[in-house]
Scaffold this active site. Structure first.
Site, PDB file in Angstrom:
ATOM      1  CG  ASP A   1     -45.728  31.272 -29.822  1.00 15.32           C
ATOM      2  OD1 ASP A   1     -45.885  32.045 -28.968  1.00 15.32           O
ATOM      3  OD2 ASP A   1     -45.585  30.033 -29.963  1.00 15.32           O
TER       4      ASP A   1
ATOM      5  CG  ASP B   1     -55.607  36.486 -44.211  1.00 16.09           C
ATOM      6  OD1 ASP B   1     -55.753  37.456 -43.793  1.00 16.09           O
ATOM      7  OD2 ASP B   1     -56.164  36.146 -45.162  1.00 16.09           O
TER       8      ASP B   1
ATOM      9  CG  ASP C   1     -51.632  31.671 -28.299  1.00 18.76           C
ATOM     10  OD1 ASP C   1     -50.762  31.942 -27.360  1.00 18.76           O
ATOM     11  OD2 ASP C   1     -51.998  30.627 -28.835  1.00 18.76           O
TER      12      ASP C   1
ATOM     13  CE  LYS D   1     -60.044  35.705 -43.054  1.00 22.72           C
ATOM     14  NZ  LYS D   1     -59.012  35.805 -44.007  1.00 22.72           N
TER      15      LYS D   1
ATOM     16  CE1 TYR E   1     -56.514  31.585 -27.240  1.00 26.05           C
ATOM     17  CE2 TYR E   1     -55.661  30.537 -25.070  1.00 26.05           C
ATOM     18  CZ  TYR E   1     -55.498  31.180 -26.374  1.00 26.05           C
ATOM     19  OH  TYR E   1     -54.037  30.884 -26.922  1.00 26.05           O
TER      20      TYR E   1
HETATM   21  C1  IPM Z   1     -49.352  31.701 -23.932  1.00 25.72           C
HETATM   22  C2  IPM Z   1     -49.628  30.078 -24.010  1.00 25.72           C
HETATM   23  C3  IPM Z   1     -50.983  29.919 -23.248  1.00 25.72           C
HETATM   24  C4  IPM Z   1     -52.195  30.579 -24.160  1.00 25.72           C
HETATM   25  C5  IPM Z   1     -51.264  28.510 -23.178  1.00 25.72           C
HETATM   26  C6  IPM Z   1     -50.206  27.911 -22.256  1.00 25.72           C
HETATM   27  C7  IPM Z   1     -52.715  28.308 -22.519  1.00 25.72           C
HETATM   28  O1  IPM Z   1     -49.616  29.913 -24.862  1.00 25.72           O
HETATM   29  O2  IPM Z   1     -49.541  32.340 -22.780  1.00 25.72           O
HETATM   30  O3  IPM Z   1     -49.291  32.246 -24.777  1.00 25.72           O
HETATM   31  O4  IPM Z   1     -52.303  30.144 -25.126  1.00 25.72           O
HETATM   32  O5  IPM Z   1     -52.543  31.699 -23.891  1.00 25.72           O
HETATM   33 MN    MN Z   2     -48.936  31.388 -26.561  1.00 26.11          MN
END
Ligand code: IPM
Ligand code: MN
Length: 371
Positions: free
Chosen positions: A249, A221, A245, A189, A142
């Site tokens: 999700d 993975d 990240d 990884k 990032y």
């Molecule tokens: C999160 C979001 C952010 C990230 C984006 C909006 C930059 O996806 O907080 O997980 O990738 O960290």
């Molecule tokens: Mn995110």
């Protein structure tokens, strides 16, 4: 306790879900005699529109002069569809995380018994799942050097970590494990990446200070698969910025909706609390967005400031909404409740749980299941 809180509700559904979080926090203040003072500021696409910058100086200054930050969401489809845009809403959040030194992003994942059917994963697999992702938030790909050549035919993002960055988040992860089921799984990884090999060496060193905690390793993975096939095995998942990240999700599938997932971003001095979902622009203003992630971020805020009873109260109110079917359409397709009603239910429950069952508004909405 008196807390001054910067409210950066941002874009899309950010303002409407953050409003519900403020309501819950206000209710806690009333019941437990705390004073929470809110001050709003712009971030993201709305900030670009108003000031030309995704993180205006004024917003950053406010954040530096408050006790904590409540964050909504940022982003706008007009930027998503334009990869050449130089100024982007997300830069506001990334800069804020970096400027305030918010190096640890903590994302709790849990399977709610009532919502097992909202998840595509089988109930037998989900049952009892309860783990927390510790995502490093100030480094990795990032923030490494970025480059695109003039012709636009080549691009690179450098992934960098130093020992200190890994040590800092590792201590937090091990301390958290000590208060839980005493297991840390480092996700990396290391069979391919130098940075991952550095993580393994440094985390192994830190682990020696926590002999009561077991340290395990998983490749990213494999971890992505294990989260779906056997999520119960995890207690604390420790990982870098990008892997964290993605994994968080993915893990939201366990709870049944990303609209339930809260997070805390912690630094040495500052703290920020936000739902993990994005701005969901299509839902803006429709009163359909799930406010629970934002409200649960308030629970994390309270816990961070040592207000444990208050934090548990917010969680209990959320759980009450869930078991009473007072949820938005992401959790119950034919639900008649919207963002506001769910937020009202939760703050009313905090304010006056005894009377709630007879609140005529809810009965009128036909929710006989509440009574
Ligand atoms: C999160 C979001 C952010 C990230 C984006 C909006 C930059 O996806 O907080 O997980 O990738 O960290
Ligand atoms: Mn995110």
């Amino acid at each position: 306790m008196n807390l001054k809180i910067a409210v950066l509700s941002g874009d899309g559904i950010g303002p409407e879900v953050t409003l519900q979080a403020k309501k819950a926090l206000h209710a806690i203040g009333v019941v437990y005699n705390h004073e929470f003072v809110f001050e709003d500021a712009y971030i993201g696409a709305i900030a670009i529109e108003k000031t030309g910058k995704p993180l205006p100086e004024q917003t950053l200054n406010l954040c530096r002069n408050t006790d904590s930050i409540l964050f909504g969401a940022i982003g706008d489809s007009k930027y998503d569809n334009d990869p050449s845009a130089k100024i982007r809403p997300e830069q506001g959040l990334l800069k804020l995380r970096k400027e305030l030194g918010l190096f640890a992003n903590i994302r709790p994942i849990k399977a709610y018994p009532k919502l097992m059917n909202s998840s595509p994963i089988k109930k037998e697999v989900l049952q009892g799942t309860d783990f927390v992702v510790y995502r490093e938030l100030n480094g990795g790909m990032y923030f490494g050097e970025k480059h695109t050549n003039e012709e636009g035919t080549y691009a690179s993002d450098l992934c960098e970590y130093n020992e200190e960055e890994i040590v800092k988040i590792s201590h937090l992860a091990f301390k958290a494990a000590q208060n839980r089921r005493k297991k840390v799984t480092l996700v990396d990884k290391a069979n391919v990446l130098e940075t991952s090999r550095l993580w393994r060496r440094v985390v192994t060193e830190v682990a020696k200070e926590y002999p009561d905690v077991t340290l395990e390793f998983l490749y990213i993975d494999n971890a992505s698969m294990q989260i779906i096939v056997n999520p119960r095995q995890f207690d604390i998942l420790l990982t870098d910025n990008l892997f964290g990240d993605i994994l968080s999700d993915e893990a939201s599938v366990i709870s049944g909706s990303i609209g339930l997932m809260s997070s805390a971003s912690i630094g040495e001095k500052y703290s920020l609390f936000e739902p993990i979902h994005g701005c969901y622009t299509e839902a803006r203003g429709k009163n359909i967005a799930n406010p629970i992630a934002s409200i649960l971020s308030v629970a994390l805020l309270l816990e961070h400031f040592g207000l444990v009873t208050e934090s548990k109260k917010v969680i209990a109110a959320v759980e009450k909404a869930i078991v009473s079917n007072v949820v938005t359409v992401d959790l119950k397709v034919d639900s008649q409740f919207g963002t506001n009603e769910v937020g009202d239910f939760i703050s009313n429950y905090i304010l006056n749980e005894g009377d709630l069952y007879f609140k005529k508004d809810f009965v009128q909405l036909g929710q006989s299941t509440i009574v």
